[in-house]
Write an enzyme that holds these catalytic residues in place. Structure first.
Site, short mmCIF file in Angstrom:
data_model
loop_
_atom_site.label_atom_id
_atom_site.label_comp_id
_atom_site.label_asym_id
_atom_site.label_seq_id
_atom_site.Cartn_x
_atom_site.Cartn_y
_atom_site.Cartn_z
N LYS A 54 0.84 -1.21 0.00
CA LYS A 54 0.00 0.00 0.00
C LYS A 54 0.88 1.26 0.00
O LYS A 54 0.64 2.19 -0.77
CB LYS A 54 -0.91 0.01 1.24
CG LYS A 54 -2.10 -0.92 1.09
CD LYS A 54 -2.83 -1.18 2.41
CE LYS A 54 -3.89 -2.25 2.20
NZ LYS A 54 -4.50 -2.75 3.43
N GLN A 98 -4.62 -1.37 9.64
CA GLN A 98 -4.56 -2.72 9.08
C GLN A 98 -5.15 -3.73 10.06
O GLN A 98 -4.79 -3.77 11.23
CB GLN A 98 -3.09 -3.07 8.76
CG GLN A 98 -2.90 -4.38 8.05
CD GLN A 98 -3.49 -4.40 6.63
OE1 GLN A 98 -3.36 -3.46 5.87
NE2 GLN A 98 -4.18 -5.48 6.30
N ASP A 121 -11.20 3.12 4.21
CA ASP A 121 -11.54 1.69 4.14
C ASP A 121 -13.06 1.50 4.06
O ASP A 121 -13.53 0.43 3.69
CB ASP A 121 -11.02 0.96 5.39
CG ASP A 121 -9.84 0.04 5.08
OD1 ASP A 121 -9.63 -0.26 3.89
OD2 ASP A 121 -9.16 -0.38 6.02
#
Ligand code: NAD
Length: 291
Positions: A54, A98, A121
């Site tokens: 990422k 994460q 997200d």
């Protein structure tokens, strides 16, 4: 018949190139670049790989990447304090924590601490609610990328029967809502569904998000269907004894029946990060008053 291959790798690369051009245009005008903060707690090897890729792709398209790596034993309060700082930081447009988090940390509490306008997200209940009510909010990256791949094959999805196998908050549920938004007739199948092959065989669009290697075979696929395989499963290849990735769909069996199908790897996977960057760019444009 052999299905058309839906190339997620190429689609993601094209999307990243488009975003890189847009970011270059913005920074050439003297504007700050978009910024994405990624927070990793602990040393989970798969998470370390995801976070590294990422960060690399963020920088490659000209955005700023802010990486925060915390030890596995980091107290929840410390993580919440970091999120509060990132929420207040004007250079940060997107915040991603994460998952999975270590057991002593309440993941729901952490997700809810992220400012919804920086929740790239799309996991915050405010964004999940906006998706459910058809409002403007961040859509989780994997379903957003999967819908793009479906639309690369067919633009108008109205009236098609879509079957989503899997009902997680991260993939299955938002995927079903996106397809409903496209006026599909949507069925969500899951571990308690009776006669899964018959349900799937009625699908014009079949999305597999289960996490079971090759669960769906030719008997689950309607001739000509669009098949999107979200599953990423690490298995040992009996021929070589080495590890490899397979999806939730038996690709070789399904491609003989489907009209179009995504491979694993090289299908949905690359789209997820590209759509994370797209959400970050969207956030930047909204926060800068450019959209
Ligand atoms: P999850 O474990 O949260 O959910 C799995 C779902 O599958 C559950 O809703 C369950 O009801 C259903 N299920 C389990 N067994 C079943 C069965 N035998 N028949 C029908 N349904 C069954 O998983 P998730 O987070 O939604 O992820 C699903 C898969 O997608 C995993 O392989 C994961 O690695 C992968 N994934 C890929 C990406 C990507 O970027 N491509 C992103 C997220 C998840």
């Amino acid at each position: 018949m052999t299905a058309t291959l839906i190339d997620g790798k190429a689609t993601a690369a094209a999307l990243r190139a488009e975003m890189a051009a847009r970011v270059a245009e913005l920074t050439a005008k003297g504007l700050r670049p978009p910024g994405l903060a990624v927070v990793l707690v602990g040393e989970d090897p798969a998470s370390q790989v995801y976070v590294a890729s990422k960060a690399r792709q963020t920088v490659e398209i000209g955005m700023r990447s802010f990486e925060h790596k915390l030890g596995a034993g980091t107290p929840e309060a410390e993580l919440l304090a970091l999120i509060a700082r990132l929420n207040a930081d004007p250079a940060v447009d997107g915040i991603l924590v994460q998952l999975p988090l270590p057991k002593h940390i309440d993941a729901d509490k952490v997700i809810e601490a992220i400012a919804p306008e920086k929740d790239v997200d799309g996991f915050h209940p405010v964004n999940a609610g906006r998706l459910a009510t058809g409002g403007r909010g961040f859509v989780p990256c994997t379903p957003r990328g999967s819908l793009r791949l479906i639309k690369s094959v067919r633009q108008d999805l109205a009236g098609l029967h879509a079957v989503v196998v899997g009902r997680s908050n991260i993939v299955g549920k938002p995927m079903a809502l996106l397809l409903l938004g496209e006026s599909c007739t949507v069925t969500i199948a899951h571990s308690k569904t009776r006669d899964l092959p018959a349900v799937c065989r009625d699908a014009d669009i079949l999305v597999a998000a289960v996490g079971r290697p090759k669960l769906l075979g030719a008997e689950h696929v309607k001739p000509g269907a669009i098949v999107i395989d979200v599953g990423i499963n690490r298995v040992t290849d009996p021929a070589t004894g080495k590890g490899k990735l397979v999806g939730d769909v038996d690709f070789d069996a399904a491609k003989a029946v489907a009209g179009a199908i995504t491979p694993v790897p090289g299908g949905v996977g690359p789209m997820t990060i590209a759509c994370l960057l797209e959400n970050t760019l969207d956030s930047y444009l909204i926060r800068s008053g450019l959209r």
